[in-house]
Write an enzyme that holds these catalytic residues in place. Structure first.
Site, PDB file in Angstrom:
ATOM      1  N   TYR A 256       0.799  -1.225   0.000  1.00  0.00           N
ATOM      2  CA  TYR A 256       0.000   0.000   0.000  1.00  0.00           C
ATOM      3  C   TYR A 256       0.833   1.276   0.000  1.00  0.00           C
ATOM      4  CZ  TYR A 256      -3.010  -3.705   1.761  1.00  0.00           C
ATOM      5  OH  TYR A 256      -3.665  -4.894   1.924  1.00  0.00           O
ATOM      6  N   TYR A 384     -12.831  -5.954   5.935  1.00  0.00           N
ATOM      7  CA  TYR A 384     -11.615  -6.240   5.167  1.00  0.00           C
ATOM      8  C   TYR A 384     -11.427  -7.756   5.147  1.00  0.00           C
ATOM      9  CZ  TYR A 384      -6.920  -6.758   3.537  1.00  0.00           C
ATOM     10  OH  TYR A 384      -5.838  -7.157   2.793  1.00  0.00           O
ATOM     11  N   ASP A 485     -14.881 -14.625   8.974  1.00  0.00           N
ATOM     12  CA  ASP A 485     -13.462 -14.433   8.695  1.00  0.00           C
ATOM     13  C   ASP A 485     -12.765 -14.171  10.031  1.00  0.00           C
ATOM     14  OD1 ASP A 485     -10.979 -13.435   8.130  1.00  0.00           O
ATOM     15  OD2 ASP A 485     -11.625 -12.121   6.506  1.00  0.00           O
ATOM     16  N   LYS A 514      -3.071 -16.024   9.734  1.00  0.00           N
ATOM     17  CA  LYS A 514      -2.209 -15.176  10.565  1.00  0.00           C
ATOM     18  C   LYS A 514      -1.543 -15.930  11.734  1.00  0.00           C
ATOM     19  CE  LYS A 514      -4.241 -10.714   9.380  1.00  0.00           C
ATOM     20  NZ  LYS A 514      -3.132  -9.970   8.851  1.00  0.00           N
TER      21      LYS A 514
HETATM   22  N1  PMP Z   1      -9.145 -11.310   6.412  1.00  0.00           N
HETATM   23  C1  PMP Z   1      -8.793 -10.514   7.431  1.00  0.00           C
HETATM   24  C2  PMP Z   1      -9.790 -10.219   8.515  1.00  0.00           C
HETATM   25  C3  PMP Z   1      -7.501 -10.006   7.506  1.00  0.00           C
HETATM   26  O1  PMP Z   1      -7.153  -9.216   8.522  1.00  0.00           O
HETATM   27  C4  PMP Z   1      -6.576 -10.353   6.489  1.00  0.00           C
HETATM   28  C5  PMP Z   1      -5.147  -9.848   6.514  1.00  0.00           C
HETATM   29  N2  PMP Z   1      -4.968  -8.559   6.913  1.00  0.00           N
HETATM   30  C6  PMP Z   1      -6.983 -11.174   5.430  1.00  0.00           C
HETATM   31  C7  PMP Z   1      -8.277 -11.639   5.431  1.00  0.00           C
HETATM   32  C8  PMP Z   1      -6.060 -11.546   4.302  1.00  0.00           C
HETATM   33  O2  PMP Z   1      -5.066 -12.393   4.728  1.00  0.00           O
HETATM   34  P1  PMP Z   1      -3.664 -12.475   3.923  1.00  0.00           P
HETATM   35  O3  PMP Z   1      -3.041 -11.124   4.031  1.00  0.00           O
HETATM   36  O4  PMP Z   1      -2.914 -13.553   4.632  1.00  0.00           O
HETATM   37  O5  PMP Z   1      -3.997 -12.842   2.526  1.00  0.00           O
END
Ligand code: PMP
Length: 669
Positions: A256, A384, A485, A514
């Site tokens: 970004y 997100y 998610d 994560k």
């Molecule tokens: N979903 C959420 C809630 C996230 O915080 C993130 C990563 N910031 C993602 C999906 C995407 O994961 P990645 O960056 O490992 O592709």
């Protein structure tokens, strides 16, 4: 920052101290400002002036001309019992604290061109109940000189030491071979072969082969000078190389930011526990856990060991048609920990991919069950879910910049961001708008997708569990799937193992990532209920996804150990402590002008400003304060590793408070 070498031996009595002292003398003679430091001395004599470190006496004797006022106090820890440091400390009712020892050594060695840090005994010698000389070496990060006595058995001991040192990511400067006994005709050939074998099998330079000295104290000057020259190039020290930063800025894309005029980057050399170590040796207290991941801290011995052991077996094999223990064991563990009913697991290679898989599962579910008109997703603003196309289509339309990708992104159905605060009384009317939007489109919706309780990158907003509960009901009423998610929230971050447990609900599909691998490598998973898996698989149906690195054994093995650690480490207590400490340390920010909100949930702390902040200026300020916090937009937020201490949380809170109080958040006019 200290520059120099760590000197270890393959055993005690190999002549490590004499080699250190002679090398010190040669360096001083060559005009270098050098000092030999004894990390821990056991077997000290008790004198009237206190405990006397025998090895430091040897350094003093060798270098008298260079220290006319006496050799500095160069021993960090002294003990009377003549045994291993861990035992000597125990017998003296003491404990060797690695942090303190490292600090002590650095304070003695700072300001010298070369510090020669002599360890106690060999590399694996314990310093306390959990740490060894290797941990000390790793923390100091200096190239290592290994002293070996030329005798039967030395090949094994030397090669083992070389390997152990390298396994810790350290450079072996070379081996000094020392002959502490007079060779006789019979073993001359053996001693020669030892030297040759170590060079060949260890792929390591022999810095010197010191012949038996007898009464003579010094090895030959020529030999020492050669050694000093050989070491010179290695003792370059941690000069921040602007070349690397320039290359990085000109060629490497960072997240970004502009490719041609990017935000400043800071170079990290290593990391341990809660600390990121920069090139110049500065240690930053990490407030970000590398974007939610490093829950156990960095360079964790058990995670390191698992990774090394797994590499020893295999790093990767394809998952198509093959399986392996790491995947099976991780799958068992993950399904065992997940909310009841999520019994099927797809091992994906990143969070975004796990979300793509979840979306495909939901759409395939509807297709297979004959509901072919159900092809869209319902979500809320402010979310997100990742940066690939399916994910982007359900990210906040403004924050996710949908206009940049219009035409490519499927048009999903958005309700307003949930307004009901996590910590306020729930107003059932909060769900009404969402319900109205949902009901208008129910016939075309395949699934609801949402981050449970915490909207992360879309605003670090915590909403009420009842809202989530309401969405579960809405999904059930209309026969729609619920995808949660949990990529950021999973594994204890919010104070529950999974954030959906705040609402006492179970999703049909759940994404995790994560912290799954303890932040060691990229790994994620999509879990689904039996109903979802069976429906997709009815009549020979298959889920259409299969990434190359699916079920990567290395990542799975580390993730399994990370889950074991999580269960063993009593994360509830850790996270609930952090919650209290974050409250304590961030609350004062409420009094500051320009702060619109302070909120804490589990191990997440957020200070929201009234206007977007000056990120580069804040970043610089935080580094000066010794902390790593990466603000974005109006948000200053932290989610530290779970092993963080109260003092460290206070440090993060103070840094944020002072950054705002002193106006570092303000935009440059
Ligand atoms: N979903 C959420 C809630 C996230 O915080 C993130 C990563 N910031 C993602 C999906 C995407 O994961 P990645 O960056 O490992 O592709």
């Amino acid at each position: 920052m200290m520059r120099g070498f760590f000197i270890t031996g393959t055993d005690t009595g190999v002549g490590k101290t004499r080699v250190t002292a002679a090398l010190l003398r040669a360096m001083l003679d060559a005009g270098k400002k050098a000092l030999a430091i004894k990390a821990v001395q056991t077997g000290c004599l008790e004198t009237e002036e206190g405990l006397c470190a025998e090895d430091v006496d040897v350094y003093a004797r060798f270098t008298r001309d260079h220290f006319p006022d006496g050799y500095p106090d160069a021993c960090c820890k002294k003990f009377v019992p003549a045994c291993s440091p861990h035992l000597a400390a125990k017998l003296a009712n003491d404990v060797i604290d690695l942090d303190e020892l490292v600090k002590g050594i650095r304070s003695k060695g700072d300001g010298y061109d070369v510090a020669l840090v002599e360890g106690a005994g060999g590399a694996a010698v314990p310093l306390n109940d959990t740490e060894t000389s290797l941990d000390l070496m790793q923390r100091l990060g200096l190239p290592v000189i290994i002293v070996a006595d030329n005798k039967l058995g030395m090949i094994n001991h030397t090669l083992m030491t070389v390997e152990m040192v390298r396994n810790r990511g350290l450079k072996v400067a070379g081996v000094v071979i020392n002959n502490t006994t007079r060779p006789d005709e019979e073993d001359e050939f053996l001693r020669e072969d030892n030297v040759k074998t170590i060079t060949e099998h260890g792929d390591v330079p022999i810095l010197a082969d010191i012949q038996f000295l007898g009464d003579q104290t010094y090895p030959k000057h020529r030999l020492l000078n050669r050694m000093v020259r050989a070491l010179e190039s290695l003792c370059t020290g941690p000069v921040a190389s602007s070349d690397d930063i320039d290359f990085d800025r000109d060629h490497l894309w960072h997240p970004y930011t502009s490719a041609t005029n990017p935000l400043v980057t800071t170079k990290v050399k290593s990391a341990h526990g809660t600390r990121l170590v920069l090139e110049d040796g500065t240690e930053l207290m990490d407030g970000m856990a590398s974007w939610w991941c490093a829950i156990h801290g960095y360079n964790h011995p058990e995670l390191n060991r698992t990774a090394r052991e797994q590499i020893g077996r295999m790093s990767h094999v394809m998952f198509g048609g093959l399986t392996h223990d790491p995947a099976v064991e991780l799958g068992r563990s993950l399904i065992g920990m997940a909310p009841d009913g999520l019994d099927h697991c797809f091992l994906a290679d990143s969070g975004s991919v796990s979300v793509e898989v979840a979306i495909k599962m939901a759409l395939q579910y509807m297709q297979t069950s004959g509901q072919t008109e159900r092809t869209r997703l319902f979500t809320v603003r402010g979310g997100y879910h990742g940066d690939t196309c399916g994910c982007m289509s359900v990210c906040d339309p403004d924050g996710g910049m949908h206009h940049l990708f219009s035409g490519l992104l499927p048009k999903q159905i958005f309700a307003p961001r949930p307004t009901c605060r996590f910590d306020a009384e729930y107003d059932p009317a909060s769900l009404e708008e969402a319900r109205a939007v949902f009901e208008q489109h129910a016939h075309e919706i395949a699934a609801i997708i949402i981050e449970p309780i915490v909207q992360g990158a879309g605003g670090m907003w915590f909403y009420h569990p009842e809202y989530l509960h309401g969405l579960r009901e809405l999904a059930d009423e209309h026969g729609v799937l619920l995808i949660l998610d949990e990529i950021a929230t999973g594994f204890g971050r919010t104070g529950k193992l999974f954030a959906c447990q705040w609402a006492d609900i179970v999703p049909d599909i759940m994404c995790v990532g994560k912290a799954l691998s303890g932040g060691y490598m990229t790994l994620a998973a999509t879990l689904a209920t039996d109903k979802v898996a069976r429906t997709i698989s009815a009549d020979g149906g298959v889920l259409m996804h299969g990434p190359t690195f699916m079920g990567n054994p290395l990542a799975c093995a580390v993730a399994k150990t990370s889950l074991d650690l999580l269960n063993r480490n009593e994360w509830q207590e850790q996270v609930s402590n952090i919650e209290g400490w974050l409250d304590e340390s961030l609350s004062p920010c409420r009094e500051l002008a320009d702060v619109s909100d302070v909120r804490v949930l589990g191990a997440i702390g957020v200070v929201e400003l009234t206007d977007p902040s000056n990120m580069p200026k804040l970043q610089e300020f935080f580094i000066e304060q010794g902390v790593w916090i990466r603000p974005f937009g109006k948000l200053l937020y932290v989610m530290p590793p779970y092993i963080v201490s109260r003092d460290d949380v206070a440090k993060l809170g103070n840094a944020i408070y002072h950054a705002i109080q002193s106006g570092h958040h303000l935009e440059v006019q």
